[in-house]
Every structure is written in C-alpha cells, then in structure tokens.
Design a protein around this motif. Structure first.
Motif, mmCIF file in Angstrom:
data_model
loop_
_atom_site.group_PDB
_atom_site.id
_atom_site.type_symbol
_atom_site.label_atom_id
_atom_site.label_comp_id
_atom_site.label_asym_id
_atom_site.label_seq_id
_atom_site.Cartn_x
_atom_site.Cartn_y
_atom_site.Cartn_z
ATOM 1 N N LYS A 1 5.845 3.790 0.346
ATOM 2 C CA LYS A 1 5.195 2.584 0.854
ATOM 3 C C LYS A 1 4.960 2.761 2.358
ATOM 4 O O LYS A 1 5.864 3.104 3.113
ATOM 5 N N VAL A 2 3.697 2.522 2.773
ATOM 6 C CA VAL A 2 3.348 2.720 4.182
ATOM 7 C C VAL A 2 2.807 1.441 4.817
ATOM 8 O O VAL A 2 2.160 1.489 5.864
ATOM 9 N N LYS B 1 15.055 7.648 1.623
ATOM 10 C CA LYS B 1 15.670 7.710 0.298
ATOM 11 C C LYS B 1 14.771 7.138 -0.787
ATOM 12 O O LYS B 1 14.829 7.550 -1.944
ATOM 13 N N ASP B 2 13.941 6.135 -0.414
ATOM 14 C CA ASP B 2 13.082 5.514 -1.428
ATOM 15 C C ASP B 2 11.760 6.249 -1.610
ATOM 16 O O ASP B 2 10.910 5.829 -2.401
ATOM 17 N N ALA B 3 11.555 7.353 -0.886
ATOM 18 C CA ALA B 3 10.318 8.124 -1.027
ATOM 19 C C ALA B 3 10.407 9.043 -2.241
ATOM 20 O O ALA B 3 11.475 9.574 -2.566
ATOM 21 N N LYS B 4 9.283 9.234 -2.896
ATOM 22 C CA LYS B 4 9.211 10.117 -4.059
ATOM 23 C C LYS B 4 8.623 11.453 -3.614
ATOM 24 O O LYS B 4 7.499 11.507 -3.108
ATOM 25 N N VAL B 5 9.385 12.536 -3.776
ATOM 26 C CA VAL B 5 8.909 13.866 -3.386
ATOM 27 C C VAL B 5 7.982 14.393 -4.475
ATOM 28 O O VAL B 5 8.389 14.606 -5.623
ATOM 29 N N LEU B 6 6.714 14.620 -4.100
ATOM 30 C CA LEU B 6 5.713 15.079 -5.069
ATOM 31 C C LEU B 6 5.607 16.594 -5.114
ATOM 32 O O LEU B 6 5.364 17.181 -6.181
ATOM 33 N N VAL C 1 0.855 -1.184 0.000
ATOM 34 C CA VAL C 1 0.000 0.000 0.000
ATOM 35 C C VAL C 1 0.890 1.233 0.000
ATOM 36 O O VAL C 1 1.822 1.333 0.810
ATOM 37 N N TYR C 2 0.592 2.161 -0.914
ATOM 38 C CA TYR C 2 1.343 3.414 -1.005
ATOM 39 C C TYR C 2 0.433 4.568 -0.632
ATOM 40 O O TYR C 2 -0.791 4.505 -0.829
ATOM 41 N N ALA C 3 1.047 5.623 -0.089
ATOM 42 C CA ALA C 3 0.242 6.763 0.343
ATOM 43 C C ALA C 3 1.033 8.051 0.214
ATOM 44 O O ALA C 3 2.272 8.047 0.207
ATOM 45 N N LYS C 4 0.253 9.146 0.128
ATOM 46 C CA LYS C 4 0.863 10.468 0.231
ATOM 47 C C LYS C 4 1.057 10.753 1.709
ATOM 48 O O LYS C 4 0.136 10.591 2.510
ATOM 49 N N THR C 5 2.242 11.172 2.053
ATOM 50 C CA THR C 5 2.507 11.575 3.427
ATOM 51 C C THR C 5 3.326 12.852 3.395
ATOM 52 O O THR C 5 3.632 13.366 2.312
ATOM 53 N N TRP C 6 3.683 13.380 4.542
ATOM 54 C CA TRP C 6 4.309 14.700 4.545
ATOM 55 C C TRP C 6 5.299 14.841 5.696
ATOM 56 O O TRP C 6 5.216 14.178 6.723
ATOM 57 N N TYR C 7 6.244 15.748 5.461
ATOM 58 C CA TYR C 7 7.270 16.078 6.443
ATOM 59 C C TYR C 7 7.388 17.600 6.475
ATOM 60 O O TYR C 7 7.293 18.257 5.434
ATOM 61 N N GLU C 8 7.566 18.160 7.665
ATOM 62 C CA GLU C 8 7.688 19.613 7.749
ATOM 63 C C GLU C 8 8.817 20.029 8.679
ATOM 64 O O GLU C 8 9.225 19.282 9.581
#
Length: 386
Positions: free
Chosen positions: A378-379, A349-354, A240-247
C-alpha cells in the motif's frame, strides 16, 4: 611517678652504654630490666622519647615503644577512633538524607497527555529531583493535579525508595468529530508502478500500470467535470497499491576481512552517584584495539530501600581482525547473504515480495552483488487540501 608513661625496648650489642648515655643526658628512666643479651626494657615519659633517637644512633641500637600507658594515650586513641566513628556517622547521615530525597520520577499511563506538562505540574506541587519526601503530601498533590490538567481522570503518587512513581489514568474525552466532507487527497507515500486502485470516494487520477512519484495525488478530493472544471471538494477515501523496490549493493574482496573474538575480556565495575560521580570498585583500562562493549546497570538497595545509586558493569570483549581468502563462488555467496539480511530489515512486514533479482559482477580480486527485491504494498495516505 608519672602516670602517663611508655614501655620502651632497646636492642643492640651494647644496651648498657645506651642506658648510661640516656641518664647522663637527663632522661628519666625507671624499672630498667634486661630482657635478653641484646635487649633491655624500661619505662619513661613519652615526652622524652624523641631524645632517645640521637643516643640510639650513637650506640648503634634500635629503639621501639612496646606499650603506651596512661589516660592521655587512652584519650588520643579514643580521639582517633572518634574521628573514624564520626566519619561513618556522617556517611550514614548523608546516605539517610539522600535516601529520603527524590532522585528520579517515573510516569506511567499517559498516552495523550504530554509528559512535560505532567513534570511541570509536579514541580509546581513540590515534586522534583532533590526534593525531600517528608515535605510532600501525595494526596494533596493528586487533587491539585486533577484540577490543573483537564485530561486527567485520576493520578496516584507513591514512592519506591528514591523514586517517585506517578500513575496516570487519562480521562475519556468525547470522540473527535471527523468531518467526512473535509477536503482531502490521497497521495503516494513512495514511487512505484500502480497495481490496484480502490477509490471509494473522490476522483481517481491514476490507473493500473501508471508510474507514480512520492507525494503525487492518486485520488483527488476535488471532483471535476468533463472539461476539468471543479464541481466540489470532498474527502477522498480509498487505497492504492503499487509495485515498488528495494536494493542493496555490496562489494566483497577476495581477501575478506572479518572479526573474531579472542576470548579475552575486561570487566570494569563502578558506582554512579546521583551527581554522576564515579566510584570505581574494579577499575581497568581498555587497551583492546577492536572490541564489543556490554553494559549492565543495577540499582543499589540499602536496607531494602531503593536508591538512585547505580552499579554499572562494563564488559569489553576483545576481537581481532582476520583475513580469509575466498574464491569467487564464496565471495558471491557472502555478498548475497549480507544483502539479503540488509533487505529483510528494510522491507515492511506487510509488503508482499513478488520477485528477487540478483546481479553479480566479477571484477579483479572482488565481486559486486546487487540484490533487488520487487514488492507490492500500500502506497497511499490521506492529506488535507490546502
């Protein structure tokens, strides 16, 4: 004639008076001779030399021993040197004994076997910190340890100076049989908005666009019917993949404080013994208010053999705090740079920045920067059903 005697030189304006007073006071002098107008020399017993000091004071003369003669003085000199030589011998004996003891144990090659288990078995076989290498039979220890630890295929023990090197080759154990029908769920490792669900086995409980929280079940291993009654439990398989965020949020003052190196530095060098005692070769006291510390360690070798004695060099580099007056544009740029660096460390590192969003708030004498990165990653992770 006394064979143990000293040559004495007196110096003063009236050396003859000194000689006369010495003889009157019962001090035996011989081979008296004039050296110069103010100096005279003679021979005497070393035991009576202390009696000359009072006479020297009365006659305002200076007295000194020019030479000591006789077997007693030779023996005394040899005795003093003997203590020095004995000290050196004791030092090298202690150093030799220490170099023939185990002061550190290095274990390599163990990936599955707990290191503490290996240490415990080594101790049972006489290999521990402080044990003498001469009393250790490496081949016997290797045989005993292979018998004691079933996961061991081979072990080799060698010595490099005071270090015992233990090389492990683990036994290839039969592969663990995984029960594909062991009931498991696929859960969320973090919160986010679902972008993709790939349920290969099990029942998907979420779809694209759903918001999920951490530990929420995404793909269930419990299969239910139309009335939500359980039919069977299985091992859920899928991603399962998801949009997530970092601030990252930072406030930058227009009076921006930063550090700058002055070029001044202090080096402190010392020897660290096996019992953690420090012997300073280059002592020093760090009086810098702000500094960066760099520590370098080097093991000392004696006669080509490694020891557990470590030479440590500590370098203190002084830095001072500076204040730079920024305009609002410069403060914003500084805030963006700092938050970008922080987020680069946070995002996998494997995350895709949207998407990258930057919010800027200008306040009195400072700016506030909120940097938000939206990613797709991937979450999902597998978890047993209790």
């Amino acid at each position: 004639m006394n064979r143990n005697y000293i040559n004495v030189v007196i110096e003063g304006l009236n050396p003859e008076k000194f000689i006369n007073l010495a003889i009157v006071n019962g001090i035996n002098l011989w081979d008296i001779e004039r050296i110069s107008f103010t100096e005279m020399g003679f021979k005497m017993s070393g035991k009576q030399f202390k009696d000359l000091r009072k006479i020297a004071k009365k006659t305002s003369c200076r007295v000194r021993i020019a030479r000591k003669n006789g077997i007693i003085f030779i023996i005394k000199r040899m005795a003093r040197r003997a203590f020095f030589i004995a000290g050196i011998l004791v030092f090298f004996i202690i150093l030799y004994l220490m170099s023939n003891m185990v002061w550190s144990i290095e274990i390599e090659g163990n990936k599955k076997i707990n290191e503490q288990i290996i240490f415990n078995e080594l101790k049972k076989n006489g290999i521990t910190i402080g044990s003498f290498k001469s009393k250790i039979k490496p081949r016997d220890v290797e045989k005993n340890m292979v018998k004691a630890i079933t996961e061991l295929s081979m072990i080799t023990i060698s010595f490099d100076g005071t270090k015992a090197k233990v090389r492990i080759v683990e036994r290839t154990m039969p592969p663990e049989i995984i029960d594909n029908e062991l009931p498991t769920n696929i859960i969320a490792t973090k919160e986010g908005i679902i972008t993709k669900v790939s349920a290969l086995k099990g029942q998907a409980l979420v779809k694209e666009g759903d918001f999920v929280k951490k530990d929420q079940v995404l793909i269930s291993g419990v299969i239910t019917d139309s009335q939500n009654l359980p039919l069977k439990a299985t091992r859920a398989i899928g991603d399962v993949y998801a949009k997530t965020w970092y601030e990252s949020i930072k406030e930058i003052n227009l009076q921006y404080k930063y550090f700058e190196f002055t070029g001044n530095e202090l080096k402190v060098i010392y020897i660290l013994t096996p019992n953690n005692k420090r012997i300073y070769l280059k002592p020093g006291v760090n009086k810098f208010q702000f500094y960066d510390k760099i520590e370098e360690k080097e093991k000392i070798k004696i006669a080509g053999f490694g020891t557990n004695i470590i030479k440590i060099t500590e370098t203190y580099k002084e830095k001072i705090q500076r204040i730079k007056i920024l305009n609002y544009r410069e403060a914003l740029d500084t805030g963006i740079e700092i938050t970008n660096n922080e987020l680069e460390k946070k995002v996998p590192k494997d995350a895709k920045v949207l998407e990258k969003k930057i919010e800027k708030v200008i306040m009195k004498n400072k700016v506030r920067v909120r940097n938000l990165w939206v990613t797709e990653e991937k979450v999902s992770a597998e978890k047993k059903i209790n």
